[in-house]
Scaffold this motif. Structure first.
Motif, mmCIF file in Angstrom:
data_model
loop_
_atom_site.group_PDB
_atom_site.id
_atom_site.type_symbol
_atom_site.label_atom_id
_atom_site.label_comp_id
_atom_site.label_asym_id
_atom_site.label_seq_id
_atom_site.Cartn_x
_atom_site.Cartn_y
_atom_site.Cartn_z
ATOM 1 N N LEU A 22 0.831 -1.164 -0.121
ATOM 2 C CA LEU A 22 -0.023 -0.122 -0.071
ATOM 3 C C LEU A 22 0.881 1.323 -0.063
ATOM 4 N N ASP A 23 0.386 2.279 -0.665
ATOM 5 C CA ASP A 23 0.866 3.561 -0.426
ATOM 6 C C ASP A 23 0.940 4.260 0.839
ATOM 7 N N ALA A 24 1.637 5.154 1.523
ATOM 8 C CA ALA A 24 1.479 5.895 2.713
ATOM 9 C C ALA A 24 -0.088 6.227 3.104
ATOM 10 N N GLN A 25 -0.871 6.910 2.343
ATOM 11 C CA GLN A 25 -2.131 7.205 2.763
ATOM 12 C C GLN A 25 -2.943 6.085 2.924
ATOM 13 N N ALA A 26 -2.842 4.974 1.996
ATOM 14 C CA ALA A 26 -3.952 3.933 2.098
ATOM 15 C C ALA A 26 -3.448 3.018 3.409
ATOM 16 N N ALA A 27 -2.224 3.036 3.685
ATOM 17 C CA ALA A 27 -1.508 2.368 4.592
ATOM 18 C C ALA A 27 -2.084 3.018 6.209
ATOM 19 N N ALA A 28 -2.173 4.228 6.287
ATOM 20 C CA ALA A 28 -2.434 4.986 7.383
ATOM 21 C C ALA A 28 -3.982 4.667 7.695
ATOM 22 N N LYS A 29 -4.739 4.727 6.425
ATOM 23 C CA LYS A 29 -6.404 4.267 6.611
ATOM 24 C C LYS A 29 -6.366 3.013 7.125
ATOM 25 N N VAL A 30 -5.431 2.058 6.690
ATOM 26 C CA VAL A 30 -5.686 0.630 7.291
ATOM 27 C C VAL A 30 -5.465 0.439 8.659
ATOM 28 N N VAL A 31 -4.270 1.242 9.184
ATOM 29 C CA VAL A 31 -3.684 1.275 10.428
ATOM 30 C C VAL A 31 -4.960 1.818 11.463
ATOM 31 N N THR A 32 -5.427 2.764 10.945
ATOM 32 C CA THR A 32 -6.779 3.400 11.653
ATOM 33 C C THR A 32 -7.909 2.322 12.041
ATOM 34 N N ALA A 33 -8.075 1.832 10.832
ATOM 35 C CA ALA A 33 -9.098 0.572 10.766
ATOM 36 C C ALA A 33 -8.835 -0.604 11.631
ATOM 37 N N LYS A 34 -7.528 -0.968 11.948
ATOM 38 C CA LYS A 34 -7.107 -1.809 12.678
ATOM 39 C C LYS A 34 -7.073 -1.589 14.002
ATOM 40 N N LEU A 35 -6.567 -0.346 14.412
ATOM 41 C CA LEU A 35 -6.801 0.259 15.757
ATOM 42 C C LEU A 35 -8.156 0.440 16.143
ATOM 43 N N ARG A 36 -9.154 0.737 15.315
ATOM 44 C CA ARG A 36 -10.693 0.626 15.529
ATOM 45 C C ARG A 36 -11.304 -0.752 16.136
ATOM 46 N N LEU A 37 -10.556 -1.532 15.407
ATOM 47 C CA LEU A 37 -10.948 -3.167 15.686
ATOM 48 C C LEU A 37 -10.417 -3.634 16.978
ATOM 49 N N GLU A 38 -9.315 -3.229 17.234
ATOM 50 C CA GLU A 38 -8.644 -3.437 18.463
ATOM 51 C C GLU A 38 -9.301 -2.854 19.731
ATOM 52 N N ASP A 71 -12.238 -14.831 21.797
ATOM 53 C CA ASP A 71 -12.312 -13.496 21.550
ATOM 54 C C ASP A 71 -11.617 -12.544 20.860
ATOM 55 N N ALA A 72 -10.508 -13.395 19.984
ATOM 56 C CA ALA A 72 -9.709 -12.625 19.152
ATOM 57 C C ALA A 72 -10.265 -12.534 17.582
ATOM 58 N N LEU A 73 -9.815 -11.517 16.658
ATOM 59 C CA LEU A 73 -10.153 -11.361 15.604
ATOM 60 C C LEU A 73 -8.858 -11.735 14.836
ATOM 61 N N ILE A 74 -8.847 -12.578 13.894
ATOM 62 C CA ILE A 74 -7.811 -13.045 13.022
ATOM 63 C C ILE A 74 -7.821 -12.174 11.760
ATOM 64 N N ILE A 75 -6.764 -11.649 11.429
ATOM 65 C CA ILE A 75 -6.667 -10.968 10.114
ATOM 66 C C ILE A 75 -6.156 -11.897 9.150
ATOM 67 N N LEU A 76 -7.023 -12.603 8.312
ATOM 68 C CA LEU A 76 -6.630 -13.545 7.266
ATOM 69 C C LEU A 76 -5.919 -13.031 6.130
ATOM 70 N N PHE A 77 -6.259 -11.927 5.651
ATOM 71 C CA PHE A 77 -5.974 -11.303 4.415
ATOM 72 C C PHE A 77 -6.190 -10.039 4.424
ATOM 73 N N GLY A 78 -5.248 -9.032 4.092
ATOM 74 C CA GLY A 78 -5.330 -7.707 3.860
ATOM 75 C C GLY A 78 -6.553 -7.250 3.146
ATOM 76 N N GLY A 79 -6.758 -8.039 1.980
ATOM 77 C CA GLY A 79 -7.757 -7.655 1.329
ATOM 78 C C GLY A 79 -7.322 -7.200 -0.069
ATOM 79 N N GLY A 80 -8.243 -6.272 -0.395
ATOM 80 C CA GLY A 80 -7.646 -5.299 -1.518
ATOM 81 C C GLY A 80 -8.868 -4.326 -1.555
ATOM 82 N N THR A 81 -9.389 -4.198 -2.817
ATOM 83 C CA THR A 81 -10.418 -3.034 -3.173
ATOM 84 C C THR A 81 -11.780 -3.588 -3.751
ATOM 85 N N LYS A 82 -12.860 -2.725 -3.981
ATOM 86 C CA LYS A 82 -14.188 -3.268 -4.422
ATOM 87 C C LYS A 82 -13.812 -4.142 -5.966
ATOM 88 N N ARG A 83 -12.809 -3.452 -6.609
ATOM 89 C CA ARG A 83 -12.656 -4.192 -7.669
ATOM 90 C C ARG A 83 -12.477 -5.677 -7.602
#
Length: 114
Positions: A22-38, A71-83
């Motif tokens: 991921l580029d820096a902006q997308a990585a920051a959005k993903v880190v924020t999402a992961k923190l929200r999950l935590e 009680d844990a969430l396992i991140i299986l795959f970072g994913g991708g995009t709508k496409r």
């Protein structure tokens, strides 16, 4: 909430591989999402077939694919995009099946060693 990244039998990490691309902006959005999950905020997760899809409503619509394990969430795959959504869901399902199979073997082994 405990968040774990799934490590395959060969110690590869599908989430890390995706995240590192991921580029820096997308990585920051993903880190924020992961923190929200935590913090226990799973309101953006849509659950189906034992898989959770966290949608990040930004850019091309990034997704993070998850599974529950107690009680844990396992991140299986970072994913991708709508496409690439259907391909990514199929990949997450395969990783989830692999995770459950490996966990079952590990649990059986632990019980046999008692």
């Amino acid at each position: 909430m405990k968040i774990q990244e799934y490590l395959r039998a060969d110690d590869s990490n599908p989430y890390k591989k995706w995240f590192d691309s991921l580029d820096a902006q997308a990585a920051a959005k993903v880190v924020t999402a992961k923190l929200r999950l935590e913090l226990g905020n799973t309101s953006s997760v849509k659950w189906f077939s034992g898989i959770g899809e966290y949608v990040i409503d930004w850019g091309p619509g990034y997704r993070i694919y998850l599974a529950r394990d107690g009680d844990a969430l396992i991140i299986l795959f970072g994913g991708g995009t709508k496409r690439s959504q259907q391909k990514d869901i199929d990949h997450a399902r395969a990783l989830h099946a692999e995770y459950k199979s490996r966990k079952k073997i590990l649990d059986t082994t632990k019980k046999g060693n008692r």
